[in-house]
Design an enzyme around this catalytic site. Sequence first.
Site, short mmCIF file in Angstrom:
data_model
loop_
_atom_site.label_atom_id
_atom_site.label_comp_id
_atom_site.label_asym_id
_atom_site.label_seq_id
_atom_site.Cartn_x
_atom_site.Cartn_y
_atom_site.Cartn_z
N ASP A 9 0.87 -1.16 0.00
CA ASP A 9 0.00 0.00 0.00
C ASP A 9 0.92 1.22 0.00
O ASP A 9 2.12 1.10 0.30
CB ASP A 9 -0.90 -0.04 1.24
CG ASP A 9 -1.74 1.20 1.39
OD1 ASP A 9 -2.43 1.57 0.43
OD2 ASP A 9 -1.69 1.83 2.47
N ASP B 258 -1.73 -0.90 6.04
CA ASP B 258 -1.89 -0.26 7.35
C ASP B 258 -3.34 -0.17 7.82
O ASP B 258 -3.58 0.36 8.91
CB ASP B 258 -1.30 1.16 7.32
CG ASP B 258 -2.10 2.11 6.44
OD1 ASP B 258 -2.52 3.17 6.94
OD2 ASP B 258 -2.31 1.80 5.27
N ASP C 150 -0.18 5.14 0.90
CA ASP C 150 -0.46 6.11 1.97
C ASP C 150 -0.56 5.40 3.32
O ASP C 150 -1.36 4.48 3.48
CB ASP C 150 -1.77 6.84 1.70
CG ASP C 150 -1.73 7.65 0.41
OD1 ASP C 150 -1.94 8.85 0.47
OD2 ASP C 150 -1.47 7.06 -0.66
#
Length: 220
Positions: A7, A169, A9
């Site tokens: 991922d 995240d 961001d």
Amino acid sequence: MRSVIFDLDGTLADTSGDLIAAANWCFSEMGSEARLDPMRDAATSFRGARAMLKLGLERADAFDAETVELWYPRLLTAYGDAIDVHTRLYPGAIEAVEALRSDGWRVGICTNKPEGLAETLLQKLGVRDIFGALIGADTLPVRKPDPLPYTEVVARLGGAVGRSCLVGDTDTDRKTAAAAGVPCILVTFGPDGEAVRDLAPEGVIGHFEELQGEVARLVS
């Protein structure tokens, strides 16, 4: 080929400052007193432009779905115009990616940031060339947590889904990995912190120095 998909961001880079600055510009242009806080609202920034607009307008008791849709493209434009003012790569991120590449892994990015913005950001950060493939929110007709963006980026790397894992995240990344049938490693240095453990990922890291060991443990 074995591959690791990241991922963007909140995983590779802390982009919250620039995202929230773009949202606050929109609120100012609207004539609204709504504002988001770079620290308190970082988690919302990683959930996208619409989520930020919705949160700010709700706080100002002015939420309207049409207003969100009207300002959504304007927020993206404002963000693209100042995409790397506050954004920083997390400590050790690129060193960890390079270590994986040196060990024979292929690496790619699967993000819910629009593809053009993701490409621009990675170029400005000087790291685009180390990732073999990138899938953004609008690359395909679907986005995470649908598994197709994940399986497509693995395919573009020449990898096999069964020999891959996702590093992220949020619950979106956890759900994406589960849908694709692959292990998920979540980071605790994002805004959700240690709470990501409640999502029961197969792996957790608190620093990128731990990544190579976790990847080797989870992917044969």
